[in-house]
Design an enzyme around this catalytic site. Structure first.
Site, PDB file in Angstrom:
ATOM      1  N   CYS A 117       1.889  60.774  55.207  1.00  0.00           N
ATOM      2  CA  CYS A 117       2.893  61.808  54.895  1.00  0.00           C
ATOM      3  C   CYS A 117       4.283  61.222  54.684  1.00  0.00           C
ATOM      4  O   CYS A 117       5.146  61.860  54.080  1.00  0.00           O
ATOM      5  CB  CYS A 117       2.914  62.849  56.004  1.00  0.00           C
ATOM      6  N   HIS A 257       8.839  67.511  55.004  1.00  0.00           N
ATOM      7  CA  HIS A 257       7.396  67.415  54.845  1.00  0.00           C
ATOM      8  C   HIS A 257       6.794  68.768  55.219  1.00  0.00           C
ATOM      9  O   HIS A 257       7.141  69.342  56.255  1.00  0.00           O
ATOM     10  CB  HIS A 257       6.879  66.300  55.747  1.00  0.00           C
ATOM     11  N   ASN A 287      -0.570  71.266  53.556  1.00  0.00           N
ATOM     12  CA  ASN A 287       0.008  69.923  53.714  1.00  0.00           C
ATOM     13  C   ASN A 287      -0.635  68.980  52.692  1.00  0.00           C
ATOM     14  O   ASN A 287      -1.827  68.691  52.780  1.00  0.00           O
ATOM     15  CB  ASN A 287      -0.250  69.451  55.156  1.00  0.00           C
TER      16      ASN A 287
HETATM   17  C1  LIG Z   1      -3.464  71.861  64.301  1.00  0.00           C
HETATM   18  C2  LIG Z   1      -2.530  72.979  64.701  1.00  0.00           C
HETATM   19  C3  LIG Z   1      -2.373  73.995  63.598  1.00  0.00           C
HETATM   20  C4  LIG Z   1      -3.125  73.688  65.911  1.00  0.00           C
HETATM   21  O1  LIG Z   1      -2.253  74.737  66.316  1.00  0.00           O
HETATM   22  P1  LIG Z   1      -1.911  74.916  67.861  1.00  0.00           P
HETATM   23  O2  LIG Z   1      -1.100  76.136  67.989  1.00  0.00           O
HETATM   24  O3  LIG Z   1      -1.288  73.617  68.321  1.00  0.00           O
HETATM   25  O4  LIG Z   1      -3.301  75.182  68.480  1.00  0.00           O
HETATM   26  P2  LIG Z   1      -4.056  74.356  69.620  1.00  0.00           P
HETATM   27  O5  LIG Z   1      -4.429  73.004  69.097  1.00  0.00           O
HETATM   28  O6  LIG Z   1      -3.232  74.418  70.880  1.00  0.00           O
HETATM   29  O7  LIG Z   1      -5.360  75.192  69.788  1.00  0.00           O
HETATM   30  C5  LIG Z   1      -5.336  76.483  70.346  1.00  0.00           C
HETATM   31  C6  LIG Z   1      -6.731  77.035  70.289  1.00  0.00           C
HETATM   32  O8  LIG Z   1      -7.089  77.330  68.925  1.00  0.00           O
HETATM   33  C7  LIG Z   1      -8.318  76.697  68.589  1.00  0.00           C
HETATM   34  N1  LIG Z   1      -8.299  76.359  67.179  1.00  0.00           N
HETATM   35  C8  LIG Z   1      -7.984  75.160  66.580  1.00  0.00           C
HETATM   36  N2  LIG Z   1      -8.118  75.272  65.251  1.00  0.00           N
HETATM   37  C9  LIG Z   1      -8.520  76.540  65.001  1.00  0.00           C
HETATM   38  C10 LIG Z   1      -8.796  77.253  63.818  1.00  0.00           C
HETATM   39  N3  LIG Z   1      -8.711  76.684  62.604  1.00  0.00           N
HETATM   40  N4  LIG Z   1      -9.174  78.540  63.937  1.00  0.00           N
HETATM   41  C11 LIG Z   1      -9.267  79.142  65.117  1.00  0.00           C
HETATM   42  N5  LIG Z   1      -9.008  78.519  66.291  1.00  0.00           N
HETATM   43  C12 LIG Z   1      -8.632  77.226  66.215  1.00  0.00           C
HETATM   44  C13 LIG Z   1      -8.388  75.492  69.488  1.00  0.00           C
HETATM   45  O9  LIG Z   1      -9.707  75.072  69.668  1.00  0.00           O
HETATM   46  C14 LIG Z   1      -7.808  76.058  70.774  1.00  0.00           C
HETATM   47  O10 LIG Z   1      -8.798  76.796  71.439  1.00  0.00           O
HETATM   48  P3  LIG Z   1      -8.897  76.776  73.036  1.00  0.00           P
HETATM   49  O11 LIG Z   1      -7.601  77.332  73.502  1.00  0.00           O
HETATM   50  O12 LIG Z   1     -10.071  77.637  73.282  1.00  0.00           O
HETATM   51  O13 LIG Z   1      -9.091  75.344  73.396  1.00  0.00           O
HETATM   52  C15 LIG Z   1      -1.122  72.396  65.096  1.00  0.00           C
HETATM   53  O14 LIG Z   1      -1.206  71.707  66.314  1.00  0.00           O
HETATM   54  C16 LIG Z   1      -0.572  71.463  64.037  1.00  0.00           C
HETATM   55  O15 LIG Z   1      -0.207  71.876  62.948  1.00  0.00           O
HETATM   56  N6  LIG Z   1      -0.440  70.151  64.369  1.00  0.00           N
HETATM   57  C17 LIG Z   1       0.042  69.138  63.445  1.00  0.00           C
HETATM   58  C18 LIG Z   1      -0.924  68.946  62.318  1.00  0.00           C
HETATM   59  C19 LIG Z   1      -0.962  67.552  61.790  1.00  0.00           C
HETATM   60  O16 LIG Z   1      -1.196  66.599  62.515  1.00  0.00           O
HETATM   61  N7  LIG Z   1      -0.766  67.384  60.491  1.00  0.00           N
HETATM   62  C20 LIG Z   1      -0.867  66.121  59.849  1.00  0.00           C
HETATM   63  C21 LIG Z   1       0.241  65.210  60.144  1.00  0.00           C
HETATM   64  S1  LIG Z   1       1.706  65.444  59.267  1.00  0.00           S
END
Ligand SMILES: CC(C)(COP(=O)(O)OP(=O)(O)OC[C@H]1O[C@@H](n2cnc3c(N)ncnc32)[C@H](O)[C@@H]1OP(=O)(O)O)[C@@H](O)C(=O)NCCC(=O)NCCS
Length: 330
Positions: A117, A257, A287
C-alpha cells in the site's frame, strides 16, 4: 547530474478501474458476512475485479495512457517508468517490461517496486530523487494491483477489503504545478506477519500443501493493522506539519490510502481535522493497495477537490509494516 536539486512537479494523472463491479452482497453467498457488516466496519460498498486473465500491466497501460494525455506527452518522451505492485503479471520479468512495450515508451527504462500500500509513494520518492538530481527529466509512476488474484476468498476477515485498479502519475523537472515539498518513508520489519503472502517466494516455494492451506494467498491480522494504521496516520500528518513549518489548517486536502473509513475517522478525531478536507472513494473501489492514492488523487482532481495553490497531503501505510508520506503544492 545538476549542482543544485531541481524542483519536481506533477505534470499529469490518470486512472483505470476494471468494469466488473462487485458489491458487498456478492460475498454473502460464500462467506458468513453481510453487506451491512462490511459497510459499517469499513465504509466499503463495492470494489472492481479484473476479468480472469486480465493482467496488472493491462490496467497500468490504460491508466498510463490517460496520464500521458493529461500531461500532453508522447510515450516516447518518457525516460523512466516505475510500477508499484504486489500483483505483477509474472514473478519474472518485472511488470514494467509489459507496460513499457504496451505504452510504446521506447526510450524509457524502469523497474517494479514491491511495497504494497506504500508502493506508489515509494516509487514517487525514487523518481523524485532522480529527477531532482538531474539524472532524468521525467518519469511515470504507476500504482497498480490485481489483488483479486491473490485474495483468500474463504477468509471473511480479508476477502471483503480489496479491489483492483491502477493510477498513473507523471513527474517532470521544474514543472510548476504539484511540486513535491516533502516526502519520507519508514518501515518496522518486525511486524511483517501482520500482512503477508508467505508461499511463492524463495523462502517458501509453493507446495501442494500450501495450495490446500491457502498459504499462497494473502493473509492479514486486520485488528493489529487497524491500531497501527490509526497511530501512523496521525504521526505522518504531524511529521508533515513539522517538516514544512505549517499548521494543520494549511493543508487543503488529505488524499490518504483508502484502507478503511473507520481508520481514517479514528485518526482524524484526535487531530481535530475536518472530514471535508479528506478525499475518500473507498466506498466504490475498496482498498486497491498501491493504486489507491493515485486513483483517489486523479478522481479528486476530476471532482474539483484539488484547488490551485493548495497543499495536498498523501499518507500511506501497509505491509511491512511500512509507511510513507508526501506533500505537494497544486
Ligand atoms: C478487518 C477489519 C475490517 C475488521 O474490523 P474490526 O472492527 O476490527 O473487526 P474485528 O476484527 O474486531 O472483528 C469483530 C468480529 O467480526 C468478525 N468478522 C470479521 N470479518 C467479518 C466479516 N467480513 N463479516 C462478518 N463478521 C466479520 C470477527 O470474526 C469478529 O468476530 P468475534 O467477535 O466473534 O471474534 C478492520 O480491522 C480493518 O480494516 N483492518 C485493517 C485492514 C488491513 O489490514 N488492510 C490492509 C492494509 S492497508
Amino acid at each position: 547530474m545538476v549542482d543544485t536539486l531541481r524542483k519536481v512537479g506533477i505534470a499529469g494523472t490518470g486512472h483505470y478501474v476494471p468494469e466488473r463491479i462487485v458489491p458487498n452482497k456478492w460475498f454473502e453467498d460464500t462467506l458468513d458476512t453481510t453487506d451491512e457488516w462490511i459497510f459499517d466496519r469499513t465504509g466499503m460498498r463495492e470494489r472492481r475485479f479484473a476479468e480472469k486473465g486480465q493482467p496488472c500491466s493491462d490496467l497500468c497501460i490504460k491508466a498510463g495512457k490517460k496520464a500521458l494525455d493529461d500531461a500532453g506527452m508522447k510515450p516516447e518522451e518518457l525516460q523512466l517508468i516505475i510500477v508499484a505492485t504486489v500483483t505483477p503479471d509474472h514473478l519474472l520479468p518485472a511488470t514494467i517490461a509489459f507496460v513499457q512495450d504496451g505504452l510504446g515508451a521506447i526510450n524509457a527504462g524502469g523497474w517494479d517496486v514491491n511495497n504494497a500500500c506504500t508502493g506508489w509513494l515509494s516509487a514517487l520518492m525514487s523518481a523524485q530523487g532522480m529527477i531532482a538530481a538531474g539524472i532524468i527529466d521525467n518519469a511515470m509512476v504507476i500504482g497498480a494491483e490485481v489483488l483479486s488474484s491473490m485474495m483468500n476468498f474463504k477468509d471473511r476477515g480479508s476477502a471483503i477489503l480489496f479491489g483492483d485498479g491502477a493510477g498513473a502519475t507523471i513527474l517532470k523537472a521544474d514543472h510548476p504545478r504539484g511540486q513535491i515539498l516533502c516526502s519520507s518513508s519508514g518501515m518496522d520489519g518486525r511486524q511483517w506477519k501482520a500482512i503477508s503472502r508467505q508461499a511463492g517466494g524463495s523462502k517458501q516455494p509453493v507446495t501442494h500443501e500450501d495450495l490446500e492451506t491457502g498459504d499462497h494467498l494473502m493473509a492479514l491480522h486486520g485488528n493489529d493493522v487497524f491500531k497501527f494504521a490509526v497511530a501512523k496516520f496521525r504521526d505522518l500528518i504531524r511529521e508533515q506539519v513539522a517538516t514544512l513549518g505549517i499548521g494543520l489548517d494549511d493543508i487543503g486536502l488529505i488524499v490518504p490510502h483508502q484502507v478503511n473509513l473507520r481508520i481514517i475517522q479514528s485518526a482524524l478525531k484526535k487531530l481535530d481535522f475536518d472530514m471535508d478536507r479528506i478525499f475518500v472513494n473507498l466506498q466504490k473501489y475498496s482498498n486497491t493497495s498501491a493504486a489507491s492514492i493515485p486513483i483517489a488523487f486523479d478522481e479528486a482532481r476530476a471532482e474539483g477537490r484539488v484547488k490551485e495553490g493548495e497543499l495536498i497531503s498523501f499518507i500511506a501505510f501497509g505491509a511491512g509494516l511500512g509507511w510513507g508520506q508526501a506533500v505537494i503544492r497544486w
